[in-house]
Scaffold this motif. Structure first.
Motif, short mmCIF file in Angstrom:
data_model
loop_
_atom_site.label_atom_id
_atom_site.label_comp_id
_atom_site.label_asym_id
_atom_site.label_seq_id
_atom_site.Cartn_x
_atom_site.Cartn_y
_atom_site.Cartn_z
N THR A 34 0.84 -1.19 0.00
CA THR A 34 0.00 0.00 0.00
C THR A 34 0.88 1.24 0.00
O THR A 34 1.93 1.26 0.64
N TYR A 36 0.92 5.56 0.52
CA TYR A 36 0.26 6.74 1.03
C TYR A 36 1.06 7.99 0.64
O TYR A 36 2.27 7.92 0.42
N GLN A 38 1.68 12.12 1.85
CA GLN A 38 1.46 13.06 2.95
C GLN A 38 2.00 14.44 2.57
O GLN A 38 3.19 14.59 2.28
N GLY A 43 -2.49 14.80 7.57
CA GLY A 43 -2.31 13.37 7.74
C GLY A 43 -2.12 12.69 6.40
O GLY A 43 -2.47 13.23 5.36
N PRO A 44 -1.54 11.50 6.38
CA PRO A 44 -1.34 10.76 5.12
C PRO A 44 -2.67 10.44 4.44
O PRO A 44 -3.72 10.35 5.09
N PHE A 46 -4.38 7.74 1.50
CA PHE A 46 -4.24 6.51 0.72
C PHE A 46 -4.17 6.83 -0.76
O PHE A 46 -4.95 7.64 -1.27
N GLN A 49 -3.13 0.47 -3.77
CA GLN A 49 -2.77 -0.78 -3.13
C GLN A 49 -2.76 -1.89 -4.16
O GLN A 49 -3.56 -1.87 -5.11
N TYR A 87 4.85 7.11 1.29
CA TYR A 87 5.15 5.97 2.15
C TYR A 87 4.71 4.66 1.50
O TYR A 87 3.61 4.57 0.97
N MET A 99 -0.63 -4.07 9.11
CA MET A 99 -0.75 -3.56 7.75
C MET A 99 -0.60 -2.04 7.66
O MET A 99 -0.38 -1.53 6.57
N LEU A 100 -0.67 -1.34 8.76
CA LEU A 100 -0.54 0.11 8.71
C LEU A 100 0.65 0.58 9.54
O LEU A 100 0.56 1.51 10.33
N THR A 101 1.76 -0.09 9.38
CA THR A 101 3.01 0.32 10.00
C THR A 101 3.85 1.05 8.96
O THR A 101 4.23 0.46 7.95
N PHE A 102 4.10 2.33 9.21
CA PHE A 102 4.78 3.19 8.26
C PHE A 102 6.30 3.14 8.46
O PHE A 102 6.78 2.98 9.57
N GLY A 103 7.02 3.30 7.36
CA GLY A 103 8.46 3.48 7.42
C GLY A 103 8.80 4.96 7.32
O GLY A 103 7.96 5.81 7.63
N GLY A 104 10.00 5.26 6.87
CA GLY A 104 10.45 6.64 6.82
C GLY A 104 9.92 7.45 5.66
O GLY A 104 9.89 8.68 5.72
#
Lengths: 112, 114
Positions: A34, A36, A38, A43-44, A46, A49, A87, A99-104
């Motif tokens: 997925t 996103y 921002q 906020g981010p 969607f 996906q 993201y 499923m909604l763990t963001f990286g950098g």
């Protein structure tokens, strides 16, 4: 939990196609990919996906090779308003927190 | 349109205070999330909830607790605020099932602890 790796930043010019690649070597069978977007002070949001091959919507395309160890977000003919952080997320829809763990993220700067 | 509303846009609290951040969504979503966002660190998941009274720890739950007594409302609680909890806090919600990855975010609460 599949970890994602993205470039920290990218520059582009208006009208160009931008491709942002995300690596997820440990992606699991049930994981979806997925993306996103921002903007500053928001906020981010969607974008898109997919699970495999190619997905296209009115905003972007998502390309996923057969081994699914990476994915590429493609933004056609970017404009200044596409300047944002993008993201890539990988996770199992059956596990909300996973499923909604963001990286950098990747900071895209579009120049005139 | 889905709306996720956070109770405050800006908040200033003193060290040691108990702080409540409230989030309400109007789309009957099962999943709700709390994140904090700091420069250079992206979004980090604090807690999420997949149903009323159900919660799971995220990546950085220390110093926080949550409450979900009603489906539409998810509260983040800082039991004793500290300066290192100064941050932007973002709430999100998403439906369960096939569209569960399509989360909607609130506008954020910028919390300053002095």
């Amino acid at each position: 939990l599949a970890k994602t790796t993205q470039p920290i930043s990218m520059d582009s010019y208006e009208g160009q196609e931008v491709n942002i690649t995300c690596s997820h070597n440990n992606i699991a069978t049930n994981d979806y990919i997925t993306w996103y977007q921002q903007f500053p002070s928001q906020g981010p949001r969607f974008i898109i996906q997919g699970y495999k091959t190619k997905v296209t919507n009115e905003v972007a395309s998502l390309f996923i090779p057969a081994d699914r160890k990476s994915s590429t977000l493609s933004l056609p003919r970017v404009s200044l308003s596409d300047t944002a952080v993008y993201y890539c997320l990988v996770g199992d829809k059956g596990n909300a927190g996973n499923m909604l763990t963001f990286g950098g993220g990747t900071r895209l700067m579009v120049k005139p | 349109d889905v709306k996720v509303t956070q109770s405050s846009r800006y908040l200033v609290k003193r060290t040691g205070e108990k702080v409540f951040l409230e989030c309400v969504q109007d789309m009957d979503h099962e999943n709700m999330f709390w994140y904090r966002q700091d420069p250079g660190l992206g979004l980090r998941l604090i807690y999420f909830s997949y149903d009323v009274k159900m919660k799971e720890k995220g990546d950085i739950p220390e110093g926080y607790s949550v409450s979900r007594e009603k489906k539409e409302r998810f509260s983040l609680i800082l039991e004793s605020a500290s300066t290192n909890q100064t941050s932007m806090y973002l709430c999100a919600s998403s439906p369960s099932g096939a569209r569960g990855t399509e989360a909607f975010f609130g506008q954020g609460t910028r919390l300053t602890v002095v």
